[in-house]
Design an enzyme around this catalytic site. Sequence first.
Site, PDB file in Angstrom:
ATOM      1  N   ASN A  50      -9.762   0.461   0.131  1.00 31.07           N
ATOM      2  CA  ASN A  50      -9.267   0.836   0.978  1.00 31.07           C
ATOM      3  C   ASN A  50     -10.126   0.814   1.966  1.00 31.07           C
ATOM      4  O   ASN A  50     -10.143   1.775   2.529  1.00 31.07           O
ATOM      5  CB  ASN A  50      -7.635   1.357   1.040  1.00 31.07           C
ATOM      6  CG  ASN A  50      -6.979   1.037  -0.208  1.00 31.07           C
ATOM      7  OD1 ASN A  50      -7.644  -0.337  -1.245  1.00 31.07           O
ATOM      8  ND2 ASN A  50      -6.081   1.724  -0.686  1.00 31.07           N
ATOM      9  N   ALA A  78     -11.586   5.209   2.596  1.00 32.34           N
ATOM     10  CA  ALA A  78     -13.059   4.944   2.672  1.00 32.34           C
ATOM     11  C   ALA A  78     -14.079   4.213   4.059  1.00 32.34           C
ATOM     12  O   ALA A  78     -14.398   3.413   3.640  1.00 32.34           O
ATOM     13  CB  ALA A  78     -12.499   4.061   1.513  1.00 32.34           C
ATOM     14  N   HIS A  80      -9.080   4.778  -1.831  1.00 32.97           N
ATOM     15  CA  HIS A  80      -8.364   4.948  -1.130  1.00 32.97           C
ATOM     16  C   HIS A  80      -9.015   5.765  -0.016  1.00 32.97           C
ATOM     17  O   HIS A  80     -10.407   6.213  -0.134  1.00 32.97           O
ATOM     18  CB  HIS A  80      -6.693   5.424  -1.148  1.00 32.97           C
ATOM     19  CG  HIS A  80      -5.766   4.581  -1.433  1.00 32.97           C
ATOM     20  ND1 HIS A  80      -5.115   4.112  -0.492  1.00 32.97           N
ATOM     21  CD2 HIS A  80      -5.682   4.287  -2.477  1.00 32.97           C
ATOM     22  CE1 HIS A  80      -4.202   4.079  -1.750  1.00 32.97           C
ATOM     23  NE2 HIS A  80      -4.382   3.362  -3.192  1.00 32.97           N
ATOM     24  N   HIS A  85      -7.440   9.721   3.946  1.00 33.51           N
ATOM     25  CA  HIS A  85      -7.305   8.394   5.132  1.00 33.51           C
ATOM     26  C   HIS A  85      -7.781   9.552   6.610  1.00 33.51           C
ATOM     27  O   HIS A  85      -7.411  10.459   6.826  1.00 33.51           O
ATOM     28  CB  HIS A  85      -5.610   8.305   4.727  1.00 33.51           C
ATOM     29  CG  HIS A  85      -5.136   7.953   3.292  1.00 33.51           C
ATOM     30  ND1 HIS A  85      -4.421   8.665   2.508  1.00 33.51           N
ATOM     31  CD2 HIS A  85      -5.767   7.180   3.154  1.00 33.51           C
ATOM     32  CE1 HIS A  85      -4.599   8.033   1.383  1.00 33.51           C
ATOM     33  NE2 HIS A  85      -5.480   6.884   1.999  1.00 33.51           N
ATOM     34  N   ASP A  90       0.673  -0.629   0.210  1.00 34.36           N
ATOM     35  CA  ASP A  90       0.269   0.267  -0.331  1.00 34.36           C
ATOM     36  C   ASP A  90       0.922   1.545   0.095  1.00 34.36           C
ATOM     37  O   ASP A  90       1.814   1.277   0.680  1.00 34.36           O
ATOM     38  CB  ASP A  90      -0.986   0.290   1.192  1.00 34.36           C
ATOM     39  CG  ASP A  90      -2.187   1.009   1.462  1.00 34.36           C
ATOM     40  OD1 ASP A  90      -2.380   1.362   0.223  1.00 34.36           O
ATOM     41  OD2 ASP A  90      -2.504   1.452   2.777  1.00 34.36           O
ATOM     42  N   HIS A  91       0.397   1.891  -0.718  1.00 36.60           N
ATOM     43  CA  HIS A  91       1.069   3.327  -0.916  1.00 36.60           C
ATOM     44  C   HIS A  91       3.164   3.175  -1.256  1.00 36.60           C
ATOM     45  O   HIS A  91       3.824   4.167  -0.271  1.00 36.60           O
ATOM     46  CB  HIS A  91       1.004   4.282   0.308  1.00 36.60           C
ATOM     47  CG  HIS A  91      -0.526   4.870   0.333  1.00 36.60           C
ATOM     48  ND1 HIS A  91      -0.654   5.768  -0.483  1.00 36.60           N
ATOM     49  CD2 HIS A  91      -1.091   4.732   1.320  1.00 36.60           C
ATOM     50  CE1 HIS A  91      -2.235   5.697  -0.481  1.00 36.60           C
ATOM     51  NE2 HIS A  91      -2.463   4.969   0.483  1.00 36.60           N
ATOM     52  N   ASP A 135      -8.960   1.075   6.779  1.00 30.55           N
ATOM     53  CA  ASP A 135      -8.262   0.940   7.266  1.00 30.55           C
ATOM     54  C   ASP A 135      -8.329   1.411   8.915  1.00 30.55           C
ATOM     55  O   ASP A 135      -8.562   0.559  10.170  1.00 30.55           O
ATOM     56  CB  ASP A 135      -6.386   1.019   7.424  1.00 30.55           C
ATOM     57  CG  ASP A 135      -5.362   0.954   8.214  1.00 30.55           C
ATOM     58  OD1 ASP A 135      -5.826   0.466   9.398  1.00 30.55           O
ATOM     59  OD2 ASP A 135      -3.973   1.681   7.825  1.00 30.55           O
ATOM     60  N   SER A 136      -8.841   2.610   8.975  1.00 29.33           N
ATOM     61  CA  SER A 136      -8.713   2.853  10.034  1.00 29.33           C
ATOM     62  C   SER A 136     -10.566   2.145  11.093  1.00 29.33           C
ATOM     63  O   SER A 136     -10.238   2.227  12.040  1.00 29.33           O
ATOM     64  CB  SER A 136      -9.821   4.718   9.741  1.00 29.33           C
ATOM     65  OG  SER A 136      -8.682   4.811   9.595  1.00 29.33           O
TER      66      SER A 136
END
Length: 311
Positions: free
Chosen positions: A256, A215, A213, A180, A82-83, A258-259
């Site tokens: 994507n 999301a 991203h 993000h 990722d990134h 994550d949070s």
Amino acid sequence: MPIVTSKEMLKKAYDGGYAVGAFNVNNMEIIQGITKAAAETNAPLILQVSAGARNYAKHVYLMKLVEAAVIDTGLSVCLHLDHGETFEICKACVDGGFTSVMIDGSKHSFKENIALTRQVVEYAHDHGVTVEGELGRLAGVEDEISVSSKDSSYTDPDQVEEFVGSTNVDSLAIAIGTSHGAYKFKPGQKPELRFDILEEVGKRLPGFPVVLHGASSVVREHVQVINSYGGKMPDAIGIPESMLRRAASMAVCKINIDSDLRLAMTASIRKYLAEHPSEFDPRKYLGVGRDAIEAMVKHKIVNVLGCDGKA
Ligand code: G3H
Ligand code: 13P
Ligand code: ZN
């Protein structure tokens, strides 16, 4: 079942009008929670590793944990960087067994982004690895990168054909207003995404998978749980799930997240430790965190991504 590239997964998602979840992983409990959820819902899955995750856990641990998860669950999983910001980190991940990499050249000029992305694509494709590029710049905070909203920019649909044609990337991340981290919109602000840009990109690149991203939806109850057990998170607003479902029915094939996993895990562990103040066995609270990740990922797969049963 093997570790696979994203090629087939994203093609099927495009044709089927759903999206594959790309979840960030940092340790064993996160990997186990996500893969159990995907196995039980029979969903295609992308596990992604940031530069920060590689620094935290080390490449080889994450690689071996994902291999173990594939053996344990029988899932096909795509293992994605990722990134990736440089050719070197992308090369290290290709050489180290990843099946997909992102080269994020979005901070560079259009020309430099093309040159860097093309260099990564040439190396990765030679090794049977798929590549995601990025055009436009998301705001927000990641471990190693922080982009203020004044430095963010929407993707220009007029650039996407040239970018994809000149680089030969397999998928493209675009900026339509997501960002993000846990603070995407200010309290009172109405969340808005530029679906007109997504639609235009879809027209310019028929059949081509687009990536979203930033999301996470920032589930309010998780923030409230964290704060009710001593946390001090400001009120946070994420991307409404209805908007993600709409994006998934369009050209967006990879979403994507994550949070939302971080919040779910942290909320459950804070609650557990507050309710069990004498507990000091890490398996107890990490196990609770793992269960919370599993529940969150199942929810995303079934209610947001629409990829249950599509493995
Ligand atoms: O978009 C980035 C992911 O949320 C990864 O975050 O760089 O803190 O590992 P990180
Ligand atoms: P969130 O911070 O919204 O979960 O986004 C994660 C992401 O885009 C990883 O690349
Ligand atoms: Zn991202």
